[in-house]
Design an enzyme around this catalytic site. Structure first.
Site, mmCIF file in Angstrom:
data_model
loop_
_atom_site.group_PDB
_atom_site.id
_atom_site.type_symbol
_atom_site.label_atom_id
_atom_site.label_comp_id
_atom_site.label_asym_id
_atom_site.label_seq_id
_atom_site.Cartn_x
_atom_site.Cartn_y
_atom_site.Cartn_z
ATOM 1 N N SER A 126 7.601 -1.859 -87.092
ATOM 2 C CA SER A 126 8.178 -3.184 -86.838
ATOM 3 C C SER A 126 9.693 -3.121 -86.798
ATOM 4 C CB SER A 126 7.735 -4.121 -87.968
ATOM 5 O OG SER A 126 8.506 -5.301 -87.975
ATOM 6 N N TYR A 151 6.419 -6.103 -97.682
ATOM 7 C CA TYR A 151 5.830 -5.806 -96.363
ATOM 8 C C TYR A 151 6.763 -4.914 -95.545
ATOM 9 C CZ TYR A 151 5.369 -6.362 -91.363
ATOM 10 O OH TYR A 151 5.331 -6.096 -90.027
ATOM 11 N N LYS A 155 6.554 -0.697 -94.137
ATOM 12 C CA LYS A 155 6.781 -0.121 -92.795
ATOM 13 C C LYS A 155 7.811 1.012 -92.884
ATOM 14 C CE LYS A 155 3.839 -2.590 -90.531
ATOM 15 N NZ LYS A 155 2.563 -1.964 -90.165
HETATM 16 C C1 UD1 Z 1 8.078 -12.023 -89.059
HETATM 17 C C2 UD1 Z 1 8.535 -11.016 -90.055
HETATM 18 C C3 UD1 Z 1 8.449 -9.655 -89.457
HETATM 19 C C4 UD1 Z 1 7.029 -9.380 -89.012
HETATM 20 C C5 UD1 Z 1 6.606 -10.452 -88.035
HETATM 21 C C6 UD1 Z 1 5.160 -10.264 -87.644
HETATM 22 C C7 UD1 Z 1 10.200 -12.185 -91.460
HETATM 23 C C8 UD1 Z 1 11.605 -12.224 -91.888
HETATM 24 N N1 UD1 Z 1 9.881 -11.291 -90.507
HETATM 25 O O1 UD1 Z 1 8.992 -12.010 -87.991
HETATM 26 O O2 UD1 Z 1 8.825 -8.682 -90.406
HETATM 27 O O3 UD1 Z 1 6.953 -8.104 -88.440
HETATM 28 O O4 UD1 Z 1 6.781 -11.728 -88.612
HETATM 29 O O5 UD1 Z 1 4.287 -10.962 -88.441
HETATM 30 O O6 UD1 Z 1 9.386 -12.936 -91.938
HETATM 31 N N2 UD1 Z 1 9.938 -20.246 -87.001
HETATM 32 C C9 UD1 Z 1 10.116 -21.607 -87.045
HETATM 33 N N3 UD1 Z 1 9.057 -22.382 -87.445
HETATM 34 C C10 UD1 Z 1 7.849 -21.844 -87.795
HETATM 35 C C11 UD1 Z 1 7.682 -20.435 -87.733
HETATM 36 C C12 UD1 Z 1 8.744 -19.665 -87.346
HETATM 37 O O7 UD1 Z 1 11.192 -22.126 -86.747
HETATM 38 O O8 UD1 Z 1 6.958 -22.608 -88.173
HETATM 39 C C13 UD1 Z 1 11.058 -19.391 -86.558
HETATM 40 C C14 UD1 Z 1 11.492 -18.384 -87.586
HETATM 41 O O9 UD1 Z 1 12.445 -18.933 -88.455
HETATM 42 C C15 UD1 Z 1 12.053 -17.278 -86.689
HETATM 43 C C16 UD1 Z 1 11.196 -17.368 -85.424
HETATM 44 O O10 UD1 Z 1 10.620 -18.655 -85.447
HETATM 45 O O11 UD1 Z 1 13.378 -17.550 -86.352
HETATM 46 C C17 UD1 Z 1 10.096 -16.328 -85.384
HETATM 47 O O12 UD1 Z 1 9.382 -16.400 -86.592
HETATM 48 P P1 UD1 Z 1 8.049 -15.563 -86.850
HETATM 49 O O13 UD1 Z 1 7.104 -15.760 -85.728
HETATM 50 O O14 UD1 Z 1 7.586 -15.888 -88.222
HETATM 51 O O15 UD1 Z 1 8.529 -14.067 -86.759
HETATM 52 P P2 UD1 Z 1 9.714 -13.320 -87.549
HETATM 53 O O16 UD1 Z 1 10.146 -14.075 -88.728
HETATM 54 O O17 UD1 Z 1 10.734 -12.947 -86.550
#
Ligand code: UD1
Length: 345
Positions: A126, A151, A155
């Site tokens: 990742s 987590y 990795k």
């Molecule tokens: C997360 C993990 C990452 C993991 C990946 C796969 C963290 C910091 N990173 O990535 O290590 O490999 O998931 O499961 O948790 N967001 C919203 N609203 C929501 C959900 C997400 O605004 O309800 C935003 C988050 O703040 C982020 C973006 O969407 O900026 C992507 O979020 P997400 O899909 O959870 O992925 P990551 O956080 O990038």
């Protein structure tokens, strides 16, 4: 037909990879303990490809079971190892579960690879290993930052375990693939991401909100140092990602790898904000996404996207699907799975 073992093959990325492997002429054996996936995924794979992959419900943390698996399916040519826990927040609550599950399964597979003289591993890593990179886009040689969660640490440690094992055991070889943010579903809409409970990742939350299962999407933060203030990620289509695994397997099987352990970024190379995802989803589907801006989520980084030039050049692979097509596929899957669940109830 060459046999490929896909651990975690009923999961989100694993199932899409199983489809691409079958369509490329491989004999796929899935090993999965179904802890975060459903056996019916096999039906989806079969409907798409016309072939039902081999399946073993096993927990890879038991070495004897892993050895039995290799005995039963003699002649496995390569392993793609997806099976792992992946929820960042849960890993903070249950670190031992994460270290045990994610590391013991990998170690057991590496033991089995030695014992059964099976030399090739593709590992599911990742971009979390980079933390918040100092330079964007991030290349494979960027420094590994202190992990923000157990987590993420699994990795990092997994990559180290692989590197040390490859260095010590001369006939083994491996490729780690560092995924950015995999999204979307198979274009058929027959397989996709199915989170248990409330989704933590952005796109499943969007699709469930539009489906009326969730009230409103919470956008975590609009005060980041990004063009629109929301956080930026590199969202890669899951089928494009799956195809890179087929290329990685072929690279190992055909001895095309330049070194015995290689690492590749898998992303699109484009940074996209949360608000842009909402806009692209609305454009792609014609549906409105109800959302509200809330505070930042603890542990989130501001922005990350991949430098994909190494993967593009060395693997001859490039993400090809547009963001809108990808988001439309996520919606197609959501509507399919909801109607299927309704019919069952
Ligand atoms: C997360 C993990 C990452 C993991 C990946 C796969 C963290 C910091 N990173 O990535 O290590 O490999 O998931 O499961 O948790 N967001 C919203 N609203 C929501 C959900 C997400 O605004 O309800 C935003 C988050 O703040 C982020 C973006 O969407 O900026 C992507 O979020 P997400 O899909 O959870 O992925 P990551 O956080 O990038």
């Amino acid at each position: 037909m060459e046999k490929i073992l896909v651990t975690g093959g009923t999961g989100y990325i694993g199932s899409h990879t199983a489809v691409e492997l079958i369509e490329s002429g491989y004999d796929v054996i899935i090993a999965d303990n179904l802890s975060n996936s459903n056996i019916e995924v096999l039906d989806g794979i079969q409907q798409i490809t016309g072939t039902r992959p081999g399946f073993e419900q096993i927990d890879l943390c038991y070495r004897e079971l892993v050895f039995k698996l290799f005995e039963k399916y003699a002649g496995i040519k390569a392993i793609i190892h997806f099976a792992a826990y992946k929820a960042v927040g849960e890993s903070v609550e249950k670190p031992l579960d994460y270290y045990h599950n994610n590391l013991a399964s990998l170690i057991n597979l590496l033991y089995a690879m030695q014992k059964f003289n099976q030399p090739g591993l593709v590992f599911s890593s990742s971009c979390t290993v980079y933390g918040q990179p100092d330079i964007l886009p991030v290349t494979e040689s960027a420094p590994i930052k202190q992990a923000l969660s157990p987590y993420g640490n699994t990795k990092q440690i997994s990559e180290e375990i692989i590197a040390d094992t490859i260095a010590a055991i001369k006939n083994l070889k491996a490729i780690s693939l560092r995924y950015f943010n995999p999204v979307g579903a198979h274009k058929s809409g027959l397989i996709g991401e199915l989170p248990l409970g409330v989704p933590l990742n952005l796109v499943p939350f969007v699709t469930q909100t539009v489906a009326g299962i969730r009230d409103k999407l919470k956008v975590f933060g609009n005060d980041y140092n990004t063009p629109d203030g929301s956080a930026v990620r590199d969202y890669i289509n899951v089928t494009d990602l799956a195809k890179a695994h087929v290329v990685a397997v072929q690279r190992l099987l055909n001895n095309k790898n330049k070194t015995r352990y290689e690492v590749f970024n898998l992303g699109t190379g484009n940074g996209v904000s949360v608000l842009e995802i909402i806009g692209a989803f609305e454009k792609a589907t014609g549906e409105k996404v109800p959302y509200e801006i809330v505070g930042r989520r603890a542990g989130d980084i501001e922005k990350v996207w991949a430098d994909t030039s190494f993967a593009n050049k060395e693997l001859g692979w490039k993400a090809a699907t547009s963001l809108e097509e990808t988001l439309a596929s996520a919606w197609k899957w959501e509507t399919y799975i909801r109607s299927k669940m309704k019919n069952k109830a």
